[in-house]
Design an enzyme around this catalytic site. Structure first.
Site, PDB file in Angstrom:
ATOM      1  N   SER B  36      34.312  39.650  43.564  1.00 14.87           N
ATOM      2  CA  SER B  36      35.177  38.534  43.162  1.00 14.87           C
ATOM      3  C   SER B  36      36.575  38.999  42.787  1.00 14.87           C
ATOM      4  O   SER B  36      37.565  38.344  43.094  1.00 14.87           O
ATOM      5  CB  SER B  36      34.568  37.798  41.960  1.00 14.87           C
ATOM      6  OG  SER B  36      33.366  37.178  42.327  1.00 14.87           O
ATOM      7  N   GLU B  57      31.254  45.092  30.014  1.00 11.47           N
ATOM      8  CA  GLU B  57      32.706  45.023  29.847  1.00 11.47           C
ATOM      9  C   GLU B  57      33.178  45.890  28.682  1.00 11.47           C
ATOM     10  O   GLU B  57      34.240  46.509  28.743  1.00 11.47           O
ATOM     11  CB  GLU B  57      33.159  43.583  29.612  1.00 11.47           C
ATOM     12  CG  GLU B  57      32.954  42.663  30.794  1.00 11.47           C
ATOM     13  CD  GLU B  57      31.534  42.125  30.867  1.00 11.47           C
ATOM     14  OE1 GLU B  57      30.753  42.335  29.903  1.00 11.47           O
ATOM     15  OE2 GLU B  57      31.183  41.501  31.882  1.00 11.47           O
ATOM     16  N   ARG B 166      42.271  32.412  40.278  1.00 12.30           N
ATOM     17  CA  ARG B 166      41.265  32.409  41.332  1.00 12.30           C
ATOM     18  C   ARG B 166      41.764  31.776  42.636  1.00 12.30           C
ATOM     19  O   ARG B 166      41.570  32.356  43.702  1.00 12.30           O
ATOM     20  CB  ARG B 166      40.022  31.681  40.830  1.00 12.30           C
ATOM     21  CG  ARG B 166      38.943  31.542  41.884  1.00 12.30           C
ATOM     22  CD  ARG B 166      37.651  31.000  41.275  1.00 12.30           C
ATOM     23  NE  ARG B 166      36.693  30.724  42.320  1.00 12.30           N
ATOM     24  CZ  ARG B 166      36.426  29.501  42.794  1.00 12.30           C
ATOM     25  NH1 ARG B 166      37.033  28.453  42.288  1.00 12.30           N
ATOM     26  NH2 ARG B 166      35.549  29.339  43.750  1.00 12.30           N
TER      27      ARG B 166
END
Lengths: 279, 313
Positions: B36, B57, B166
């Site tokens: 992504s 993360e 995005r």
């Protein structure tokens, strides 16, 4: 390096010198964390005076072994070890926690020998993973040592790092857990849940060793064995919180509090001096 | 307008591949989102310098700091909500405070994430990252600018937070990027729209439509949010006296807040902030959401008309 009786004695003496500084620094600053500093004195003595490949005159030497104090609140013991080893003058230790001093309450980048800022717990092992990965990428043979508190490993980030280290087979990474069994809020239930600790690390792909963290020979031997592992190794060092000062031992009271008055200060120094004479 | 659309994430991935050839000490980290964020493109070309840490993360940011301390230029990517939110303390302690040479490139900023909904729509990241000493924050307006920004942060030492969106964005800039400088995209005398990221295109569309109604609008692309271009803000405020800010972010602690601070301290002027009005988003198509929350050209036009009206009284 052989461990002759002279060397053992030297390492023990340095541990008492670290302890003396922990008491002087925290008393002088009227703040700081003596409990978890006193428990790690022998570990730091062995690392800085026997184990690690370092050059105090060249702290940024690219081939150096790296140390990360993940339990950053043990800064008094860490700074003392660095100063005694020659990274900066011992006189400077009394500026600990004072305004404009380099010697911040928790380790901060900019102090010779400090690799990374720490203090917010649970992150140092990840930093160690990054350093160990860099060594692999660059085909360098330096090692990375990370000192963790046992309360600290309640943080989830530690176990993320543990997974990551074994995934990448970081046999150049050694974690040491200062297992003094007491955290800020005393003996929490979570402390029990941490047991059995070696099994937990083993399940995460690490090679665990359990030792008495106040016995310099055991620390030296465990480090030797840890280096023979083909995966990351962890040394669970059973220690006594506040070790070396009777009224600080096995209590949470002095986790983050220095000697309360001159009398306590003098008792602490006297007991450390007596221990020195016995060595 | 006849714009060419391009994915800013893809531009990021392509630029990383290019930089991988230029810097042999460049390392890229991702946390199970590389297809992504497009860091997978780098991973395919340079597998030995790409580490997908998995869903970690926090560990990714600490590991990034360790790699940087050992001489690497590190890019660490995830969605904005995880990079700035989940790993905030790791970014603070291990990256910002020790000035680690880590470039956090976060994709999927703002409500324009779309269907995933509020859990994934990060509208606080600019505030979180701008509040960190040593951290520099950049929000590119299109893929051309993404390429220049990524090249810039790779060569400039120290921590950066770069926020990408995005959806594909129209190529509206010439790609020239000067750090710390806003860019006047269109001169005007009545009102200034200062916008970042996905909002810059809507600012331009709004200005075009407003022109037909006789409102002469200046449009500034304020891609460096921190350190913000104080001189340009004051200069434009002196000229138009009316500022509308536009961002796909909460109106608190983002571009609008920064501009408000500069104006209040230097040249008090009329100001209206277009952004999320302190509310979480919801699922929907990204363009529907921008329209619903007043973040598209129509929303900006409403804000401009309102500021023209109130400032006339």
């Amino acid at each position: 390096m052989d461990l002759n009786p002279e060397k053992v004695r030297e390492l023990k003496l340095i541990a008492t010198r670290i302890r003396e500084w922990v008491i002087r620094m925290t008393y002088n600053a009227s703040s700081g964390h003596p409990g978890g500093s006193l428990s790690s004195a022998e570990i730091l003595s062995v690392l800085y005076f026997h184990e690690m490949r370092i050059d105090p005159k060249n702290p940024e030497w690219p081939e150096r072994d790296c140390f990360v104090l993940s339990k950053g609140h043990a800064s008094p013991a860490f700074y003392a070890a660095l100063a005694i080893r020659g990274f900066f003058p011992e006189d400077e230790l009394l500026t600990f926690r004072k305004i404009k001093s380099r010697l911040q309450g928790h380790p901060s980048l900019g102090i010779p020998g400090v690799e990374i800022s720490t203090g917010s717990l649970g992150q140092g092992l990840s930093v160690g993973v990054g350093m160990a990965l860099a060594a692999k990428m660059d085909s360098k043979n330096y090692r990375v040592y990370v000192l963790l508190g046992d309360g600290e490993i309640e943080e989830g980030n530690v176990w993320e790092a543990a997974m990551c280290a074994s995934t990448h087979k970081l046999d150049n990474l050694i974690a040491i857990v200062d297992r003094n069994r007491i955290q800020l809020d005393d003996y929490t239930n979570t402390m029990e849940i941490l047991d059995p600790l070696p099994e937990k690390w083993r399940a995460f792909g690490w090679c665990p060793f359990v030792i008495n963290g106040h016995n310099v020979e055991e620390i030296v031997n465990a480090l030797q064995n840890a280096k023979k592992c083909d995966r990351p190794a962890v040394i669970i060092a059973n220690t006594i919180k506040g070790k070396g000062v009777s009224y600080m031992e096995n209590t949470a009271k002095y986790h983050g509090k220095p000697p309360e008055n001159e009398e306590e200060f003098k008792i602490a120094l006297k007991e450390i001096e007596e221990e020195r004479r016995r060595i | 307008m006849n714009w060419k659309y391009e994915s800013p994430r893809k531009a990021y991935g392509e630029t990383l591949v290019e930089l991988g050839n230029k810097y042999d000490n460049l390392v890229v980290l991702d946390a199970d989102l590389s297809t992504s964020t497009k860091t997978a493109m780098f991973g395919k070309k340079y597998p030995e310098r790409f580490i997908n840490v998995g869903l970690q993360e926090q560990n990714m940011m600490g590991t990034a700091a360790g790699l940087a301390r050992s001489g690497k230029i590190v890019f660490a990517s995830s969605f904005a909500v995880f990079a700035a939110g989940r790993a905030y303390d790791q970014v603070r302690q291990s990256i910002a405070y020790p000035k680690s040479n880590v470039k956090i490139v976060a994709t999927h900023g703002g409500v324009s994430v779309g269907e995933d909904g509020a859990s994934h729509q990060m509208i606080e990241d600019i505030g979180l990252m701008s509040g960190l000493p040593n951290m520099r924050v950049i929000v590119p307006a299109d893929s051309n600018e993404v390429r220049s920004v990524i090249k810039f942060v790779a060569k400039e030492y120290g921590p950066f937070y770069v926020r990408l969106t995005r959806p594909a964005l129209p190529n509206i800039t010439d790609g020239e990027f000067e750090f710390g400088k806003g860019k006047i995209m269109r001169d005007g005398g009545d009102v200034t729209i200062m916008a970042i990221g996905i909002e810059v295109q809507y600012a331009l569309l709004a200005a075009e439509k407003l022109k037909k109604e006789g409102i002469d609008t200046e449009v500034i692309n304020m891609s460096t949010v921190k350190p913000i271009d104080k001189d340009l803000i004051i200069k434009s405020a002196r000229k138009t006296g009316r500022i509308v800010t536009a961002e796909d972010h909460n109106i608190y602690n983002g571009l609008g807040s920064r501009v408000a601070e500069i104006l209040a301290e230097n040249h008090p002027s009329w100001l209206l902030r277009v952004g999320m009005r302190d509310m979480f988003g919801m699922s929907g198509k990204w363009d529907e959401l921008l329209h619903y929350y007043g973040l598209d050209d129509e929303g900006i036009i409403r804000a401009v008309k309102k500021i023209m009206e109130v400032s006339r009284r």
